[in-house]
Motif scaffolding. Sequence first.
Motif, PDB file in Angstrom:
ATOM      1  N   ASP B 275       0.813  -1.201   0.000  1.00  0.00           N
ATOM      2  CA  ASP B 275       0.000   0.000   0.000  1.00  0.00           C
ATOM      3  C   ASP B 275       0.854   1.261   0.000  1.00  0.00           C
ATOM      4  OD1 ASP B 275      -2.425   1.140  -0.165  1.00  0.00           O
ATOM      5  OD2 ASP B 275      -2.821   1.182   1.981  1.00  0.00           O
ATOM      6  N   ARG B 276       1.955   1.215   0.757  1.00  0.00           N
ATOM      7  CA  ARG B 276       2.833   2.385   0.790  1.00  0.00           C
ATOM      8  C   ARG B 276       3.374   2.681  -0.605  1.00  0.00           C
ATOM      9  NH1 ARG B 276       6.742   3.965   5.196  1.00  0.00           N
ATOM     10  NH2 ARG B 276       6.413   5.741   3.844  1.00  0.00           N
ATOM     11  N   LEU B 279       0.672   4.183  -2.926  1.00  0.00           N
ATOM     12  CA  LEU B 279       0.254   5.553  -2.655  1.00  0.00           C
ATOM     13  C   LEU B 279       1.428   6.523  -2.610  1.00  0.00           C
ATOM     14  CD1 LEU B 279      -2.379   4.770   0.098  1.00  0.00           C
ATOM     15  CD2 LEU B 279      -2.833   5.620  -2.190  1.00  0.00           C
ATOM     16  N   HIS B 280       2.625   5.993  -2.757  1.00  0.00           N
ATOM     17  CA  HIS B 280       3.810   6.832  -2.636  1.00  0.00           C
ATOM     18  C   HIS B 280       3.837   7.886  -3.746  1.00  0.00           C
ATOM     19  CE1 HIS B 280       8.073   7.901  -2.535  1.00  0.00           C
ATOM     20  NE2 HIS B 280       7.994   7.569  -1.275  1.00  0.00           N
ATOM     21  N   PRO B 281       4.250   9.117  -3.401  1.00  0.00           N
ATOM     22  CA  PRO B 281       4.240  10.173  -4.416  1.00  0.00           C
ATOM     23  C   PRO B 281       5.078   9.834  -5.651  1.00  0.00           C
ATOM     24  CG  PRO B 281       5.018  11.019  -2.284  1.00  0.00           C
ATOM     25  CD  PRO B 281       4.605   9.601  -2.072  1.00  0.00           C
ATOM     26  N   ARG B 371      -7.828   4.153  -4.364  1.00  0.00           N
ATOM     27  CA  ARG B 371      -6.433   4.615  -4.449  1.00  0.00           C
ATOM     28  C   ARG B 371      -6.213   5.344  -5.773  1.00  0.00           C
ATOM     29  NH1 ARG B 371      -6.968   0.840  -0.840  1.00  0.00           N
ATOM     30  NH2 ARG B 371      -5.606   0.929   0.957  1.00  0.00           N
ATOM     31  N   TYR B 374      -7.418   8.755  -5.427  1.00  0.00           N
ATOM     32  CA  TYR B 374      -6.450   9.593  -4.719  1.00  0.00           C
ATOM     33  C   TYR B 374      -5.348  10.056  -5.679  1.00  0.00           C
ATOM     34  CZ  TYR B 374      -2.379  10.478  -1.708  1.00  0.00           C
ATOM     35  OH  TYR B 374      -1.264  11.019  -1.120  1.00  0.00           O
ATOM     36  N   ASP B 377      -6.707  12.489  -8.441  1.00  0.00           N
ATOM     37  CA  ASP B 377      -7.466  13.672  -8.021  1.00  0.00           C
ATOM     38  C   ASP B 377      -6.978  14.932  -8.725  1.00  0.00           C
ATOM     39  OD1 ASP B 377      -9.328  15.129  -6.319  1.00  0.00           O
ATOM     40  OD2 ASP B 377      -7.565  15.885  -5.276  1.00  0.00           O
ATOM     41  N   LYS B 388     -13.114  11.645  -6.833  1.00  0.00           N
ATOM     42  CA  LYS B 388     -14.188  10.685  -6.622  1.00  0.00           C
ATOM     43  C   LYS B 388     -14.834  10.270  -7.943  1.00  0.00           C
ATOM     44  CE  LYS B 388     -17.133  10.208  -2.580  1.00  0.00           C
ATOM     45  NZ  LYS B 388     -17.977  10.996  -1.677  1.00  0.00           N
ATOM     46  N   LEU B 479     -12.718  11.300   0.654  1.00  0.00           N
ATOM     47  CA  LEU B 479     -12.989   9.890   0.383  1.00  0.00           C
ATOM     48  C   LEU B 479     -12.247   9.014   1.369  1.00  0.00           C
ATOM     49  CD1 LEU B 479     -14.222   7.789  -1.604  1.00  0.00           C
ATOM     50  CD2 LEU B 479     -12.085   7.905  -2.861  1.00  0.00           C
ATOM     51  N   GLU B 480     -12.977   8.049   1.915  1.00  0.00           N
ATOM     52  CA  GLU B 480     -12.326   7.100   2.818  1.00  0.00           C
ATOM     53  C   GLU B 480     -11.556   6.084   1.984  1.00  0.00           C
ATOM     54  OE1 GLU B 480     -14.968   5.026   5.364  1.00  0.00           O
ATOM     55  OE2 GLU B 480     -13.322   4.138   6.491  1.00  0.00           O
ATOM     56  N   ILE B 481     -10.334   5.777   2.403  1.00  0.00           N
ATOM     57  CA  ILE B 481      -9.539   4.771   1.699  1.00  0.00           C
ATOM     58  C   ILE B 481      -9.580   3.482   2.523  1.00  0.00           C
ATOM     59  CG2 ILE B 481      -7.264   4.242   0.735  1.00  0.00           C
ATOM     60  CD1 ILE B 481      -8.244   6.729  -0.501  1.00  0.00           C
ATOM     61  N   PRO B 482     -10.274   2.474   2.026  1.00  0.00           N
ATOM     62  CA  PRO B 482     -10.364   1.228   2.799  1.00  0.00           C
ATOM     63  C   PRO B 482      -9.042   0.474   2.775  1.00  0.00           C
ATOM     64  CG  PRO B 482     -11.439   0.950   0.681  1.00  0.00           C
ATOM     65  CD  PRO B 482     -10.984   2.373   0.747  1.00  0.00           C
ATOM     66  N   ASN B 483      -8.925  -0.536   3.631  1.00  0.00           N
ATOM     67  CA  ASN B 483      -7.709  -1.340   3.616  1.00  0.00           C
ATOM     68  C   ASN B 483      -7.643  -2.145   2.337  1.00  0.00           C
ATOM     69  OD1 ASN B 483      -6.956  -0.579   6.261  1.00  0.00           O
ATOM     70  ND2 ASN B 483      -8.481  -1.990   7.046  1.00  0.00           N
TER      71      ASN B 483
END
Lengths: 89, 638
Positions: B275-276, B279-281, B371, B374, B377, B388, B479-483
């Motif tokens: 996940d890191r 989502l990492h830049p 993700r 995100y 966006d 979204k 927005l909620e980011i689920p696991n």
Amino acid sequence: MTLDTVGVLHRSRVIFIEGGQGVRSHLNTLGIHVGDCLEVVERAPFRGPVLVQVNGTRLALGRGVARRVRVEPAETFRPVAGSVITEAG
Amino acid sequence: MKFLLAGQPNSGKSTIFNAIAGYRSATANFPGSSVSYTLSRALIHGREVDVVDLPGMYSLTSSSPEAGEAVHFVAEEDWDLIINVLDASRLERSLELTLQLLQLGRPMVVALNMMDEAERHGMKVDVEALSEELGVPVVATIGRRGQGLKALFRVALQTAHCAAPTGTGCFDKEVATAVAKVRVLLEEAGYKSRIPMALTATKVLELDPHFRAKVLEAAPETEAAIDAIIADLQEVHGWSADQVVSGCRHAMAHTIWEKVGELGRPKVGWRERVDRLLLHPVTGGPLMVVILAGVFFLVFGVGQRLEAPLVAWFDALQAMIEGRFPLETLVGSLLSGIFMGVAGGLTIVLPYLLPFLLALAVLEDSGYLPRMAYILDNLMHRIGLHGKSVLPLILGYGCSVPAIMATRILESRRDRRITAALAAFIPCSARTIVIYGLVAAYLGPLWALGIYVLNLVVIMVIGRVLSRFLEGRSPGLILEIPNLAVPSPETLLAKTWLSLKEFLIIAWPVLVVSSLVLSLLEWAGAGGVVNQALAPLTVWTLGLPVAVGMTLIFGILRKELTLVMLVQALGTNQLDEVMTTVQLVVFTLFVVFYVPCVATVAAMARELGWKDTAWISGLTVVVALVLSLAGRLVFTVI
Ligand SMILES: Nc1nc2c(ncn2[C@@H]2O[C@H](COP(=O)(O)OP(=O)(O)OP(=O)(O)O)[C@@H](O)[C@H]2O)c(=O)[nH]1
Ligand SMILES: [Mg+2]
């Protein structure tokens, strides 16, 4: 300062949420209230959204939204699980 | 008897619903996967019960249309019991909705779902203590594995006959006083509602537009007094009344959590590490490109391997049938029509549809879509939307109908309109078949990839233009980011089957009938008339064979028909022998962009109204014409 300027892995406490009732209550129901501590987990590049950890959940907030959340630095004490701390008002 | 499954988004309501009703309600790992309710009758311990799966809501306040539908259902419809599904790994926040539902003062059971996730996060919850605190039964469940569901429904049946909970929790003194005051005010004004007065009063204090409008409509004279109470509350606390009430509820939830929950060390497994990276830049964007390209080539590879033997087999069969019943006879032409319809579905549509739907299901269930929202966006802001909107747009690759319905998760009407218009341009799985089966198969996968990229560029341009013209505000991404989750094979199959069934029981019969009609028309020589009428478009403008006219008409019915009809109209499986490269590309471009199918038009009319639907459909035709014409010019010049 506002949430969009907070660095990654810094903890901060929400002191005020600007904007209309709509955005405010949306943030409230997702777990961001005045007085809550949150941590910026990641910041997307090029003025993208920020990812915050708050009350055990992770939220993506667009920069525009993050700019409306005014925060102050919180003490860098970390709870064991890194998730739930609240000082509810 | 009627049970409602209610709870915050992504807590597993649909999963629990499907466990007893069979797979009917789409589940996915992102908040907002259900946008309308699903009802089913189920046999629970020998009793017939209606079970309703509601869209998720974070609070009893309607911030978006889909949550609005859930709130409306809870507040206005008849039901006997609420099963409040909680995500145990987000217990504290979930309790805020539970506290509101309790205020309804109706029978309720809590399903403490996702216990496995909670455990992974190092959380322990004392189920008994929680039940004590809330005053309603609590059952621990793991919806995905069906654990605890039997007990849940048994308890639900028992509870439905019991007295309702008395409503727990007390707000702090000022809020409680304010609620009492509003309550008295409403009672004196003779305000009547199915919703308990205390809940209405709380919602009015929370500045909920829906409840406020209802109260003021029935008792307009109370406005000034209510506003005075709100102002008082504001004065005492120094914050706006809505924040006071919600902060108060937050504190109550926190207190309960402290009594029943315990935090240990969370496990940091490979999911967190992946996940890191996602989502990492630096790595996030490139990884997204790799993942999407991977999906594309995987689907193509699998599809091609499935298609080749099937086509060979059916070709042999067709030759045999035509040997017995020549095409010139009525019987031969009827048989060939039916055969082409059946075979087309099997050899042309299914090989690509199946892997494509599976791949899409994996993306949905793994939790990758939020993700992407995100990561994208920023880009979406360039076209006047926000992240979204990515969710409905990606769903559009499966089918435009659910995509257009999924625009309900967007908060503002402007965003919903623009996103729905753009979703119509996304090539759905049926149009994907044309891209794969025509362009990728004859010209190579890179050409097909090129069409996808061109499509995205066109969508960006249209988005930019539309957002200039359509007025309104766009609230920004929240927005909620689920696991991240490993999709379970059963769910993947069930889900793919749900979409496939749609093809098998609706599209395929249409395909066979249309194919039959086409054969008959050709046998009677009437096909030529339609084709001639369309010649100004097909032949003169686009430079296509005259026979494609009919296929475009059938394509409006169901886009799956286009390619099958094309094969039939041109009378060969080797399309590259009768169509030039330019023609293949131009045809595909036109099909990908022109009017979405009937079902999409209907869905759009339902969500946006006929006016929007008309201009969007018109726009698709214009864009399709411009692009395919441009394609023709570019290729002829080269
Ligand atoms: N680990 C785990 N995952 C679960 C459990 N129950 C459901 N899920 C997964 O959680 C995700 C969301 O489930 P849904 O049933 O779609 O949730 P929902 O509450 O209907 O969500 P919305 O319709 O968006 O409100 C899916 O990917 C499920 O497979 C559970 O007990 N444990
Ligand atoms: Mg659902």
